[in-house]
Enzyme design. Sequence first.
Site, PDB file in Angstrom:
ATOM      1  N   GLY A  47       3.566  -4.693  -0.420  1.00 31.22           N
ATOM      2  CA  GLY A  47       2.791  -5.743  -1.072  1.00 31.22           C
ATOM      3  C   GLY A  47       2.937  -5.609  -2.565  1.00 31.22           C
ATOM      4  O   GLY A  47       3.474  -4.608  -3.062  1.00 31.22           O
ATOM      5  N   GLN A  52       0.348  -6.142 -11.378  1.00 32.39           N
ATOM      6  CA  GLN A  52       1.390  -5.108 -11.437  1.00 32.39           C
ATOM      7  C   GLN A  52       2.618  -5.555 -12.225  1.00 32.39           C
ATOM      8  O   GLN A  52       3.433  -4.715 -12.610  1.00 32.39           O
ATOM      9  CB  GLN A  52       1.815  -4.690 -10.023  1.00 32.39           C
ATOM     10  CG  GLN A  52       0.731  -3.926  -9.272  1.00 32.39           C
ATOM     11  CD  GLN A  52       1.212  -3.520  -7.903  1.00 32.39           C
ATOM     12  OE1 GLN A  52       1.151  -4.299  -6.960  1.00 32.39           O
ATOM     13  NE2 GLN A  52       1.724  -2.312  -7.776  1.00 32.39           N
ATOM     14  N   CYS A 101       2.092   3.323  -3.706  1.00 30.46           N
ATOM     15  CA  CYS A 101       1.934   2.143  -4.557  1.00 30.46           C
ATOM     16  C   CYS A 101       3.124   2.080  -5.499  1.00 30.46           C
ATOM     17  O   CYS A 101       3.549   3.112  -6.044  1.00 30.46           O
ATOM     18  CB  CYS A 101       0.641   2.251  -5.358  1.00 30.46           C
ATOM     19  SG  CYS A 101       0.363   0.859  -6.458  1.00 30.46           S
ATOM     20  N   LEU A 102       3.650   0.885  -5.690  1.00 34.63           N
ATOM     21  CA  LEU A 102       4.806   0.728  -6.576  1.00 34.63           C
ATOM     22  C   LEU A 102       4.454   1.081  -8.019  1.00 34.63           C
ATOM     23  O   LEU A 102       5.352   1.372  -8.811  1.00 34.63           O
ATOM     24  CB  LEU A 102       5.335  -0.704  -6.488  1.00 34.63           C
ATOM     25  CG  LEU A 102       5.794  -1.140  -5.081  1.00 34.63           C
ATOM     26  CD1 LEU A 102       6.095  -2.622  -5.061  1.00 34.63           C
ATOM     27  CD2 LEU A 102       7.004  -0.331  -4.633  1.00 34.63           C
ATOM     28  N   HIS A 143      -5.589  -2.669  -0.201  1.00 32.68           N
ATOM     29  CA  HIS A 143      -4.875  -2.045  -1.325  1.00 32.68           C
ATOM     30  C   HIS A 143      -4.494  -3.096  -2.374  1.00 32.68           C
ATOM     31  O   HIS A 143      -4.733  -2.901  -3.576  1.00 32.68           O
ATOM     32  CB  HIS A 143      -3.625  -1.333  -0.790  1.00 32.68           C
ATOM     33  CG  HIS A 143      -2.740  -0.752  -1.841  1.00 32.68           C
ATOM     34  ND1 HIS A 143      -2.517   0.601  -1.958  1.00 32.68           N
ATOM     35  CD2 HIS A 143      -2.020  -1.336  -2.842  1.00 32.68           C
ATOM     36  CE1 HIS A 143      -1.708   0.811  -3.007  1.00 32.68           C
ATOM     37  NE2 HIS A 143      -1.388  -0.351  -3.541  1.00 32.68           N
ATOM     38  N   HIS A 147      -5.983  -4.114  -6.602  1.00 37.10           N
ATOM     39  CA  HIS A 147      -5.284  -4.316  -7.875  1.00 37.10           C
ATOM     40  C   HIS A 147      -5.944  -5.428  -8.714  1.00 37.10           C
ATOM     41  O   HIS A 147      -5.785  -5.453  -9.927  1.00 37.10           O
ATOM     42  CB  HIS A 147      -3.817  -4.689  -7.636  1.00 37.10           C
ATOM     43  CG  HIS A 147      -2.942  -3.514  -7.307  1.00 37.10           C
ATOM     44  ND1 HIS A 147      -2.680  -2.499  -8.200  1.00 37.10           N
ATOM     45  CD2 HIS A 147      -2.243  -3.203  -6.183  1.00 37.10           C
ATOM     46  CE1 HIS A 147      -1.866  -1.617  -7.645  1.00 37.10           C
ATOM     47  NE2 HIS A 147      -1.585  -2.008  -6.412  1.00 37.10           N
TER      48      HIS A 147
END
Length: 179
Positions: A47, A52, A101-102, A143, A147
């Site tokens: 995702g 982000q 998480c990226l 998640h 963000h």
Amino acid sequence: MTVRDILKMGDERLLRTAPPVLEFDTPELHELIDDLLETMAAVNGAGLAAPQIGVNLQVVIFGSGQVNPRYPHEPPIPQTVLLNPIITPIGDEEQEGWEGCLSVPGMRAIVPRWQRIRYSGFDVKGQTIAREADGFHARVVQHECDHLIGKLYPMRVRDFTRFGFTSVLFPGLDDNTDD
Ligand code: NI
């Protein structure tokens, strides 16, 4: 469409609370979503949330409809674009599961989440989306929506003995977020 840079933990832009999308189906919104989709695909993300990539709006995407190579033991999640999401837990049961998480590349932790949720919001055209989800699907939605309120998964970790580097915890797992 453009693969955008993903902000990493420590960047203050990841700590903001995002405002809702007020106007649907605009060229700017379509471009943002195309960029999110392309960026997520380029790194096999489960995702991605607009903050982000530095865009402070309530926009998340998740799922690909296929098993994700970064989470090979989890079931596929339908590809979804979700704006202005609202999550409501169903019951008070929690689940524990591994998360990455990226924006926190190369790491994983056990994170507690609601086992079962109802979530709603809008698609890019402003059509209502309303679903129930459990397990990994529910985890990914929780998640990504975190963000939008400036929360990264390490802020949810309770047991720091189960927080570490993917290469150590899961040797051989293809986690290309390390680069
Ligand atoms: Ni994330």
